[in-house]
Design a protein around this motif. Structure first.
Motif, mmCIF file in Angstrom:
data_model
loop_
_atom_site.group_PDB
_atom_site.id
_atom_site.type_symbol
_atom_site.label_atom_id
_atom_site.label_comp_id
_atom_site.label_asym_id
_atom_site.label_seq_id
_atom_site.Cartn_x
_atom_site.Cartn_y
_atom_site.Cartn_z
ATOM 1 N N ARG A 168 0.792 -1.223 0.000
ATOM 2 C CA ARG A 168 0.000 0.000 0.000
ATOM 3 C C ARG A 168 0.834 1.288 0.000
ATOM 4 N NH1 ARG A 168 -5.454 -0.244 0.483
ATOM 5 N NH2 ARG A 168 -5.492 1.933 1.181
ATOM 6 N N PRO A 169 1.913 1.394 0.747
ATOM 7 C CA PRO A 169 2.668 2.668 0.730
ATOM 8 C C PRO A 169 3.523 2.878 -0.508
ATOM 9 C CG PRO A 169 3.179 1.332 2.690
ATOM 10 C CD PRO A 169 2.459 0.461 1.729
ATOM 11 N N LEU A 170 3.727 1.842 -1.316
ATOM 12 C CA LEU A 170 4.630 1.969 -2.464
ATOM 13 C C LEU A 170 4.060 2.929 -3.498
ATOM 14 C CD1 LEU A 170 5.685 -1.747 -3.083
ATOM 15 C CD2 LEU A 170 6.881 -0.010 -1.735
ATOM 16 N N ALA A 171 4.949 3.641 -4.192
ATOM 17 C CA ALA A 171 4.523 4.503 -5.288
ATOM 18 C C ALA A 171 3.891 3.663 -6.392
ATOM 19 C CB ALA A 171 5.702 5.288 -5.831
ATOM 20 N N ALA A 172 2.881 4.191 -7.028
ATOM 21 C CA ALA A 172 2.170 3.438 -8.065
ATOM 22 C C ALA A 172 3.098 3.019 -9.196
ATOM 23 C CB ALA A 172 1.017 4.274 -8.611
ATOM 24 N N ASN A 173 4.116 3.850 -9.489
ATOM 25 C CA ASN A 173 5.000 3.505 -10.612
ATOM 26 C C ASN A 173 5.969 2.373 -10.298
ATOM 27 O OD1 ASN A 173 6.866 4.761 -8.975
ATOM 28 N ND2 ASN A 173 7.222 6.505 -10.353
ATOM 29 N N ARG A 174 5.898 1.836 -9.099
ATOM 30 C CA ARG A 174 6.703 0.648 -8.784
ATOM 31 C C ARG A 174 6.081 -0.625 -9.364
ATOM 32 N NH1 ARG A 174 9.693 1.636 -3.981
ATOM 33 N NH2 ARG A 174 10.325 -0.558 -3.955
ATOM 34 N N LEU A 175 4.819 -0.558 -9.729
ATOM 35 C CA LEU A 175 4.152 -1.750 -10.267
ATOM 36 C C LEU A 175 4.538 -1.969 -11.724
ATOM 37 C CD1 LEU A 175 0.532 -1.439 -8.814
ATOM 38 C CD2 LEU A 175 2.431 -2.829 -7.962
ATOM 39 N N PRO A 176 4.582 -3.216 -12.159
ATOM 40 C CA PRO A 176 4.904 -3.490 -13.570
ATOM 41 C C PRO A 176 3.858 -2.882 -14.484
ATOM 42 C CG PRO A 176 4.079 -5.469 -12.460
ATOM 43 C CD PRO A 176 4.318 -4.454 -11.400
ATOM 44 N N GLY A 177 4.304 -2.336 -15.588
ATOM 45 C CA GLY A 177 3.395 -1.754 -16.564
ATOM 46 C C GLY A 177 3.086 -0.290 -16.336
ATOM 47 N N VAL A 178 3.574 0.284 -15.239
ATOM 48 C CA VAL A 178 3.318 1.702 -14.968
ATOM 49 C C VAL A 178 4.543 2.501 -15.400
ATOM 50 C CG1 VAL A 178 2.681 3.434 -13.256
ATOM 51 C CG2 VAL A 178 1.808 1.098 -13.051
ATOM 52 N N GLY A 179 4.539 2.910 -16.657
ATOM 53 C CA GLY A 179 5.593 3.763 -17.166
ATOM 54 C C GLY A 179 5.224 5.229 -16.982
ATOM 55 N N PRO A 180 6.035 6.126 -17.559
ATOM 56 C CA PRO A 180 5.784 7.568 -17.371
ATOM 57 C C PRO A 180 4.397 8.013 -17.814
ATOM 58 C CG PRO A 180 7.982 7.201 -18.261
ATOM 59 C CD PRO A 180 7.293 5.879 -18.272
ATOM 60 N N LYS A 181 3.921 7.540 -18.966
ATOM 61 C CA LYS A 181 2.610 7.976 -19.455
ATOM 62 C C LYS A 181 1.491 7.490 -18.553
ATOM 63 C CE LYS A 181 3.759 8.467 -24.356
ATOM 64 N NZ LYS A 181 3.437 8.034 -25.746
ATOM 65 N N THR A 182 1.567 6.218 -18.152
ATOM 66 C CA THR A 182 0.538 5.679 -17.260
ATOM 67 C C THR A 182 0.581 6.380 -15.910
ATOM 68 O OG1 THR A 182 0.625 3.522 -18.342
ATOM 69 C CG2 THR A 182 -0.341 3.594 -16.137
#
Length: 420
Positions: A168-182
């Motif tokens: 839960r505390p992790l930044a969303a962009n740490r998840l696979p598939g979350v690049g700059p645009k997403t």
């Protein structure tokens, strides 16, 4: 439980290991010329903001004391094989992801995950003098995120009942598939953390980033990942490229030297995997960035540099007009199967030849390192070619399987997975 094992700053760490005077200094592996790009940076260099995929010119501005080291992909392959052998001694199911990372499935292993991870880290440290960060979790996603959180040189175990609190505390962009645009799209809706994503209805995420990406984000934010550990990916092709620091003519000696070096690397990888190739493909990129390729399918599968080089030279000659200026040369072998076939000796042909020579080189390099023995033409340096292992030539070698290419890139402007 699943283990994700990841060598820290792999290429840079190997260079610091074999050159003790570099330990504690900011080191980057990559191309040193004006087109060079950092492949791997030591943690001392990362403290200055230097990172993988960064142009070397910018890296030097950020860190004037930066020591640039040319990549030696042969050496990294040998070290990687040694580390993977250690991993295989701990678990039956090991899935290499790249040269410096792998997943292990601990099913059937009679050691507690934390104890096994500590043993694993200790073995790699003792035998290879390298730092290994390890994450343990109920699936590949959580294990990977745990190993990232454990860096550098750490261990983190996330039990099944701890997944939500960990994610839960992790930044969303740490998840696979979350690049700059997403990430930008999510930020516009105030979705900054994995917890924010977990609290957002699936349909809302699908409207923001699309159906497939929304479904993946929903599952990942909940810590769900059904992917199994796959012990071995079937190889479909092997190859590498060299970008020259300055454009060269098609008849420059560096072209043949480069093709010979690439043939040797490809052949060594084929033999290490018990494979042979039926098709040889040469790629040329001209100074105007026009790119052409030409292939030849051989009568029999081969695993020797001598045979690959012999096929590559006429392919190159047929691609390049007189006086053409060359920016990049690549050599790929395809149509892989389970090893070269025995050949019938011609009348008067020597029984001991190229096969025995190259396999002897394999054994010497495995024991003493990739630079211990090589063709004489690859030892001689020229201002254009440099040391073939990368002194002035930008390296890009990769293995293609049924999954994503596994590559080490010294000049791509994209955001590659930086070793470590």
């Amino acid at each position: 439980m699943i283990v994700h094992a990841d060598l820290d700053a792999f290429y840079a760490a190997v260079e610091q290991r074999r050159r003790p005077e570099l330990k504690g200094r900011p080191v980057a592996v990559g191309g040193a010329g004006p087109r060079g790009v950092v492949m791997s940076a030591s943690y001392e260099a990362r403290a200055y903001g230097v990172g993988g995929g960064m142009p070397t010119v910018r890296a030097r501005r950020l860190c004037p004391e930066l020591v640039m080291v040319p990549p030696d992909m042969d050496e990294y392959a040998v070290v990687s094989a040694n580390v993977m052998a250690v991993l295989h001694s701990f678990a039956r199911r090991v899935e290499p992801v790249s040269m410096d990372e792998a997943y292990l499935d601990l099913a059937g292993v009679g050691i507690k995950p934390r104890a096994l991870a500590e043993l694993l880290r200790g073995r790699v440290r003792d035998e290879q003098d390298l730092a290994l960060s390890v994450g343990v979790g109920p699936n590949k996603l959580v294990a990977k995120l745990a190993s990232v959180a454990a860096k550098p040189d750490g261990l983190l175990v996330v039990a099944a009942d701890e997944v939500e609190a960990f994610l839960r505390p992790l930044a969303a962009n740490r998840l696979p598939g979350v690049g700059p645009k997403t990430a930008d799209a999510l930020t516009r809706f105030g979705l900054l953390t994995v917890g924010d994503l977990a609290d957002t209805p699936r349909d809302t995420l699908r409207r923001i980033v699309g159906a497939a990406a929304g479904d993946l984000l929903t599952a990942s934010a909940r810590g769900e990942d059904p992917r199994p550990v796959v012990p071995q990916r079937a190889e479909r092709s092997l190859g590498g490229e060299r970008t020259f620091p300055a454009d060269v003519s098609g008849d420059h000696e560096v072209i043949h030297t480069t093709l010979l070096g690439l043939a040797g690397q490809n052949a060594a990888r084929l033999r290490a995997g018990g494979l042979a190739a039926r098709t040889v493909t040469v790629k040329v990129r001209f100074a105007d960035l026009r790119t052409v390729t030409r292939s030849r399918t051989l009568p029999e599968p081969v695993d020797l540099a001598h045979d690959i080089f012999a096929a590559a030279v006429p392919l190159f000659a047929g691609l390049v007009p007189a006086r053409a200026r060359i920016r990049l040369v690549g050599l790929r072998v395809e149509g892989l199967d389970g090893g070269a076939r025995p050949t019938q000796l011609a009348l008067g042909e020597r029984e001991v030849g190229w096969a025995e020579l190259e396999r002897t080189m394999d054994r010497v390099q495995a024991k003493f390192g990739a630079a211990a023995v090589r063709p004489a033409s690859l030892i001689t340096r020229s201002p254009q070619a440099g040391n073939f292992s990368g002194a002035e030539v930008v390296d890009r070698s990769e293995r293609r399987g049924h999954g994503r290419p596994q590559r080490a890139t010294a000049h791509a402007p994209r955001q590659p997975k930086s070793p470590g």
